[in-house]
Design an enzyme around this catalytic site. Structure first.
Site, PDB file in Angstrom:
ATOM      1  N   GLY A 148      37.793  30.799  34.910  1.00 23.75           N
ATOM      2  CA  GLY A 148      36.793  31.344  35.840  1.00 23.75           C
ATOM      3  C   GLY A 148      35.436  30.721  35.567  1.00 23.75           C
ATOM      4  O   GLY A 148      34.395  31.368  35.698  1.00 23.75           O
ATOM      5  N   SER A 181      33.820  28.275  37.109  1.00 21.53           N
ATOM      6  CA  SER A 181      33.097  27.562  38.167  1.00 21.53           C
ATOM      7  C   SER A 181      31.778  28.218  38.552  1.00 21.53           C
ATOM      8  O   SER A 181      30.883  27.560  39.071  1.00 21.53           O
ATOM      9  CB  SER A 181      33.983  27.431  39.414  1.00 21.53           C
ATOM     10  N   VAL A 214      45.452  30.833  36.948  1.00 17.90           N
ATOM     11  CA  VAL A 214      45.758  31.319  35.597  1.00 17.90           C
ATOM     12  C   VAL A 214      46.827  32.413  35.573  1.00 17.90           C
ATOM     13  O   VAL A 214      47.310  32.784  34.511  1.00 17.90           O
ATOM     14  CB  VAL A 214      44.486  31.809  34.845  1.00 17.90           C
ATOM     15  N   TYR A 271      42.036  47.331  39.137  1.00 17.99           N
ATOM     16  CA  TYR A 271      41.077  46.579  38.311  1.00 17.99           C
ATOM     17  C   TYR A 271      40.875  47.275  36.956  1.00 17.99           C
ATOM     18  O   TYR A 271      40.907  46.628  35.904  1.00 17.99           O
ATOM     19  CB  TYR A 271      39.760  46.483  39.085  1.00 17.99           C
ATOM     20  N   LYS A 297      41.713  45.842  33.218  1.00 16.09           N
ATOM     21  CA  LYS A 297      40.650  45.649  32.220  1.00 16.09           C
ATOM     22  C   LYS A 297      40.889  46.515  30.977  1.00 16.09           C
ATOM     23  O   LYS A 297      40.511  46.116  29.872  1.00 16.09           O
ATOM     24  CB  LYS A 297      39.288  45.932  32.850  1.00 16.09           C
TER      25      LYS A 297
END
Ligand SMILES: NC(=O)c1ccc[n+]([C@@H]2O[C@H](COP(=O)([O-])OP(=O)(O)OC[C@H]3O[C@@H](n4cnc5c(N)ncnc54)[C@H](O)[C@@H]3O)[C@@H](O)[C@H]2O)c1
Length: 248
Positions: A12, A14, A65, A156, A160
Site C-alpha cells: 500500500g 503508492s 497482496v 474492517y 484489524k
C-alpha cells in the site's frame, strides 16, 4: 548500493500512510520496494519520483497482496534482485463500509482478504529469509476500529482486530530469531481513505480526539519507523495506538 542498507517492503505504498512511511525510510537511504494495487500507476509514479529525488533506490510493483501465489512470486523476485528483506510494513488496506444487516458476503470476504489474509501472505513469504539473516522488523497497520469497533465496519474492524492477534502469535514464534513484529493502530488520519467521509462523521470524530485534530500520515510513519529502529529492539507483539487520545 551497500549491503548495509536495509531493504524495506511497504505494501500500500503508492499513497497515503504507505507513501509517508516509505519517505521516512528514505531518510536512512534504505532500498525501498513499494507494492500497490491502484487501477493506474499515477500515485505510484509520483511516490517513486518523490523517493528518487531523495536519492534512494526504489522499485514499485502492482501486486494484489490478497493473492498468496502473487505475493510468493513477488517476494521471491525481490529477494532474488536485492538479496534480502529487512523490513516489511503490512500497510495495504481497504474499506467496504455498511451496516452488518446489509453487508454482502463479497464485501466481508474482500475486506478480510485484502486487510488480513494479505498480512499472512506477506509475513509468511518474508519470514524464512528474515530468520536466515537473523534480522527482521515487521510492522502491521491495524486500526482504532480493531480496538473499539465502529458501526458500519464489522468487516474492517474484524480484519484489524485479527491483525493484532496475528501479530502477538507470530511475535512468540520468531522472537528468538531476532525478528520483531508489532502493530500500529492509527485513529482518524487524513488520507484518501477518509476523504469521502461525511462532514458530520468527521466532526464527530474530532470531538472525541483529546488532541483536537485529525492525525496525519506523518504521525503514523514516525511510530512505524521507530518500531523498526534500534531503540525499539526490545519490543515485540505490541500495538501502538496513534490516535490523538481517541482511545486510551
Ligand atoms: N486513514 C485512516 O484514517 C486510517 C486509520 C486507521 C488505519 N488505517 C490503515 O492504514 C493503512 C493505509 O491507509 P491509507 O489511509 O493510507 O489508505 P489509502 O486508501 O490512501 O491507500 C491504500 C493503499 O493500499 C493499496 N492497496 C489496496 N488494496 C490492495 C491490494 N489488494 N493489494 C495491494 N495493495 C493494495 C492501495 O493501492 C494504496 O496504495 C490501511 O491498512 C488502513 O486500513 C487508515
Amino acid at each position: 548500493m551497500s549491503d548495509s542498507q536495509r531493504v524495506v517492503v511497504v505494501t500500500g505504498g503508492s499513497r497515503g500512510i504507505g507513501r509517508t512511511v516509505a519517505l521516512k525510510f528514505a531518510e536512512e537511504s534504505a532500498r525501498i520496494v513499494l507494492v500497490h494495487y491502484d487501477p493506474d500507476e499515477s500515485a505510484s509514479d509520483e511516490t517513486v519520483k518523490m523517493l528518487r529525488e531523495t536519492g534512494v533506490e526504489v522499485v514499485s510493483y502492482k501486486t494484489d497482496v490478497s493473492s498468496t501465489e502473487d505475493v510468493k512470486a513477488l517476494i521471491k523476485e525481490v529477494i532474488g534482485s536485492l538479496g534480502k528483506i529487512d523490513v516489511l510494513i503490512n500497510n495495504a488496506g481497504i474499506t467496504r463500509d455498511t451496516l452488518l444487516m446489509r453487508m454482502s458476503e463479497r464485501d466481508w470476504d474482500m475486506v478480510i482478504s485484502v486487510n488480513l489474509k494479505s498480512v499472512y501472505n506477506c509475513t509468511q513469504a518474508v519470514l524464512r529469509q528474515m530468520i536466515k539473516q537473523k534480522y527482521g522488523r515487521i510492522v502491521n497497520i491495524s486500526s482504532i476500529a480493531g480496538m473499539i469497533g465502529n458501526p458500519g465496519q464489522a468487516n474492517y474492524s474484524a480484519s484489524k482486530a485479527g491483525i493484532i492477534g496475528f501479530t502477538k502469535s507470530v511475535a512468540r514464534e520468531v522472537g528468538s530469531r531476532n525478528v520483531t513484529i508489532n502493530a500500529v493502530a492509527p485513529g482518524f488520519i487524513e488520507t484518501e481513505m477518509t476523504a469521502d467521509l461525511p462532514e458530520s462523521v468527521k466532526e464527530s470524530y474530532l470531538t472525541n480526539i483529546p488532541l483536537g485534530r485529525a492525525g496525519t500520515p506523518h504521525d503514523v510513519s514516525e511510530a512505524v519507523y521507530w518500531l523498526c529502529s534500534e531503540g525499539a529492539s526490545y519490543l515485540t507483539g505490541q500495538t501502538i495506538n496513534v490516535n490523538g487520545g481517541m482511545f486510551m
